[in-house]
Each structure stands twice: as C-alpha cells, then as structure tokens.
Design a protein around this motif. Structure first.
Motif, PDB file in Angstrom:
ATOM      1  N   LYS A  31      -0.725   6.068  -3.593  1.00 11.73           N
ATOM      2  CA  LYS A  31      -0.029   6.026  -2.781  1.00 11.73           C
ATOM      3  C   LYS A  31      -0.427   6.073  -1.434  1.00 11.73           C
ATOM      4  O   LYS A  31      -0.165   6.762  -0.941  1.00 11.73           O
ATOM      5  N   ILE A  61      -2.440   5.284   2.071  1.00 13.10           N
ATOM      6  CA  ILE A  61      -2.577   3.603   2.507  1.00 13.10           C
ATOM      7  C   ILE A  61      -4.031   2.625   2.833  1.00 13.10           C
ATOM      8  O   ILE A  61      -4.796   2.733   2.515  1.00 13.10           O
ATOM      9  N   ASP A  77      -6.575  -1.118   2.945  1.00 15.96           N
ATOM     10  CA  ASP A  77      -7.133  -1.346   4.480  1.00 15.96           C
ATOM     11  C   ASP A  77      -7.884  -2.321   3.333  1.00 15.96           C
ATOM     12  O   ASP A  77      -9.383  -1.668   3.673  1.00 15.96           O
ATOM     13  N   ASP A  79      -6.365   5.491   3.033  1.00 17.85           N
ATOM     14  CA  ASP A  79      -6.474   6.610   3.336  1.00 17.85           C
ATOM     15  C   ASP A  79      -5.210   7.652   2.768  1.00 17.85           C
ATOM     16  O   ASP A  79      -3.830   7.243   2.157  1.00 17.85           O
TER      17      ASP A  79
END
Length: 456
Positions: free
Chosen positions: A399, A401, A403, A411
């Motif tokens: 999980k 982050i 982008d 991330d």
C-alpha cells in the motif's frame, strides 16, 4: 511523401545523410518560416563538422520563406535561447546533436521569447509541412546578417552573482572540446576585469568537431576521469564539465567526486532562497525528498512537474517559479526566459560556496547522507508499460502512496521508487531514494530487488 524520422518529442535528431541532411534542413527552415511567419530569427550551431553546412541550409530555407536571419555563428544552445528572448526577434534555431554519436546531428527550435517548439507545440506541424513540401512563394526573400551575441550574453550571466562577494576559488573547466570554451574564455576575461579572485584551469577548451577526447557527455561514468584528475592535480575547489552544446553542466567537488544532478537541484534551490525566501521551485518526480527538505528549510515552495523541458518550462511560467531543476542536469531559470542553462548553475554554485564559506563536498555530503539515491538506472525491456504494471502489482499489498505525474512513483515512507519510460530512447528508467535515518535496508537491497523484478 517520405516520412522524416528525425523529428523527436522535443527536438530534431537523426543520423547524418539518411535521417538528416542539408535538403531536410532546408525544408525545416522553410516550414518554420511558413508556419510561424516571424520577421527575424536567430540561428547558431555547435562545433560538429556537419553543423555549419546544416545551418546554412536552414538559413536558406528561412530566407526563401521571407524570414530575416541573425547568424550567431558557433554557439551553445543557450546562446540561441538568450538571443531569442533578448533581441527583437521572433524565434531561434540551434543546430546541435549535443551528446549524440559522431554521425548524428539535430536542431532545437524555439518561438518568440524562447518558448519551446516540441511535438505537442508545433514540431509536428513543421514535420508535416516539411514532408509535404508544399511551400508558398514569397514576394520578398529574407536577409542574413552575422551577429555577435557574446558580450550581451556574458553581461546577462554576470547578473546572477555579486562580484564583490565571490571568495578566492580555483575552478577546473572542462568544455570537452564542445561549444562551451569560447564562453569560458569570455567569462574568465570578465572576471579579470572585475577583479573576481577566481582562477580558471581549462582543459579540452578548444572547440574541435573531431572530439579528440570523446563525445562530451559527463553523465557517462567513463567520461568523468579528466575532470576528476584535474581537480585533484590542481587542488581545485570545484570541477565543471559540459556536454557538447553546454545546456547541461556537471559539478565535481574538491575531492574530485561527481555530484549527482539531483543534489545540485537542492544546492541551486538553496542559492535562490538565500537571496529571496518564499520563491517557488519546480522539480521533476524522479527523486524528490532532498529537494522538498531543502526548499522547506529555506522557506520556499515546491511545485512538481512531469520530466522534460517543455513540461518544466510550462509549469514554471504558470507558477512564476524562480528556478526549476531536473536530476538529469537540466536547470531552468525565470530570468533566463524559463530556459535551461549550463552556465548559470556553476555561477550560482560559486555564489553559495562564497556565501556559506563551505566547500562543495560539505554542502552536498549532508544531503547525500540524509537522502541517498541510486542514480538513474536504465533497462532495455520489451514492453515498458507491461514492466511498470508488473512493479505496480508486485508492491500493491504494501500500500505505497502512488503518484503518476510521470511514470509511476511508489512512496513507502522510508524509501521511494520512480519508474518511467524514456521520452527519447527505448528504455525504462529507474530511480530509488531512501531516508537514511529511518531505513533499515541499504540502497543496494532495493536496487537488487527491482533489478530482479524488471529482468525476471
């Protein structure tokens, strides 16, 4: 109608004879003139043996389209950019293949105020007209006039430093036998006139289109020895090396160590924010943590942009950003019409060295220790999008982050990876960074994990 394969995403580049020749250069000039109908444009060329003839053919095409030409002679790309926004002209063309192999050449094109012409801002229109060859006759041909831009260019460069504040420094300057040498000489002369206490140690300074010391491209590890060795031999404070058309510069510290372009972004952001806090700094998404940290530390604001000069310039204009930096050693400046320059970065670096009274290794070692990175690793893969999806799927359960500004950035809090398809070559580009203080794993662990995943 034969298709012209020299038209790329950002510029024109191709193999001499087959993909790019004087006939094609003529058509490019003619199409540029017919589509944009400028009154006057500036044109220059690098020192490749084929560049002057290609430039003359382009001038002929422009003249036949009714366009007046100011011929700047042998120049780096940024001298054409400077002419395009500084003089009363409506565009510019630089004939250059930068760091491409010997049997290549190319062109970089801009409109008024040095705005880029790339695939989505007019380059495809020029290509289509050049391929069709349906050129309109004009009642009045254009003129050609030689113009020496160098004194005005040097005067502009000097606005980035305060001569009275520069401390005694010794600099190794490696032009790589490319186009940078004549500018280095002119800056050296100007420094002497202003009593700026900087000693220049010039290597491979003479322009030589046979490239006796290899194609100037300091991003390649094998091309760094001459700069490193000269720094150590002369006990210099910094080494500076350029590519062929000097729109990128590469810095070496006083120990001869090559500094990754990523950390130079932080250094230059610091240079601007020392002068004026609150300014906006644009960066690309490949490596970000050090830039965010520095800009926050010096009370600036960060704006992320997709990689590539056309995107960075647009985002800078939109946000009125003072500076934009890419880890690929492209640095962009608001006062330089948002264009990239290979001369402004090292001038700002000597200003920071003087202001902080630190040497370059001390300025960047803290950044490197805090946010180590892999450097860009390139992979040849059969299907870039499929490989990116494979990486995406592999890490989904952690999980991260996500982008997707440019390729995919994941991330994980203590480390971060960006993977993207190259805009200019059939390659997958990988960049990894971590936060050293919070991270249990060394950088090599992540490099090996992702290499196995990509190649497996």
């Amino acid at each position: 109608m034969s298709q012209l394969t020299c038209f790329k995403a950002y510029d024109i580049r191709g193999k001499l004879g087959t993909e790019l020749n004087e006939d094609i250069a003529y058509k490019v000039g003619r199409a540029y003139g017919q589509i944009y109908q400028p009154k006057t444009v500036v044109i220059g060329c690098d020192i490749r043996l084929s560049s002057e003839a290609l430039k003359q053919a382009t001038i002929q095409g422009l003249n036949d389209a009714g366009v007046n030409v100011l011929d700047l002679g042998m120049t780096g790309t940024e001298e054409v950019y400077f002419g395009a926004f500084h003089l009363d002209v409506q565009g510019g063309i630089e004939v250059t293949a930068s760091h491409n192999p010997m049997d290549y050449n190319g062109m970089k094109l801009v409109r008024e105020n040095a705005r880029p012409i790339s695939a989505d801002t007019g380059l495809k229109d020029i290509q289509a007209l050049a391929e069709l060859g349906t050129f309109e006759d004009v009642s009045k041909k254009g003129t050609i006039q030689p113009y020496n831009i160098l004194p005005e260019f040097i005067a502009h460069l000097m606005t980035y430093i305060d001569p009275a504040k520069i401390r005694p420094l010794k600099l190794v300057m490696n032009a790589g036998n490319g186009a940078a040498g004549h500018v280095v000489d002119a800056i050296e002369t100007k420094f002497k006139q202003l009593s700026i206490p900087v000693e220049f140690i010039k290597i491979h300074n003479d322009a030589d289109g046979t490239f006796p010391n290899g194609i100037p491209n300091p991003i390649l590890v094998e091309n760094r020895d001459s700069t490193r060795n000269a720094v150590l031999e002369h006990g210099a404070d910094m080494g500076i090396a350029w590519d062929g058309d000097f729109d990128r510069c590469f810095l070496f510290d006083e120990k001869g160590q090559f500094i990754e372009g990523y950390y130079i972004v932080g250094l230059l952001a610091q240079a601007f924010l020392l002068k004026q806090s609150g300014e906006k700094i644009v960066h690309d998404p490949r490596l970000v943590w050090n830039t965010l940290d520095i800009v926050h530390q010096y009370q600036g604001q960060t704006v992320q942009s997709k990689s590539g000069h056309a995107f960075i310039k647009d985002v800078m204009r939109e946000h009125n950003a003072v500076y934009g930096g890419e880890m690929s050693a492209h640095h962009y400046f608001r006062d330089f019409a948002y264009c990239d320059s290979g001369m402004i970065p090292w001038l700002l670096a000597i200003a920071v060295l003087s202001e902080t009274q630190k040497n370059l290794s001390a300025l960047v070692e803290g950044m490197i220790a805090k946010f180590p990175c892999s450097g860009e690793i390139n992979f040849k893969v059969a299907d870039t999008q499929k490989t990116i999806q494979k990486i995406f799927d592999h890490f989904a359960d952690q999980k991260p982050i996500i982008d997707q500004t440019d390729g995919v950035s994941l991330d994980f809090g203590t480390w971060r990876v960006n993977v993207r398809a190259s805009n200019t070559e059939p390659l997958l580009r990988l960049n990894i960074e971590s936060t050293a203080s919070k991270n249990p794993q060394p950088m090599q662990f992540y490099i090996e994990e992702l290499t196995q995943l990509i190649q497996g």
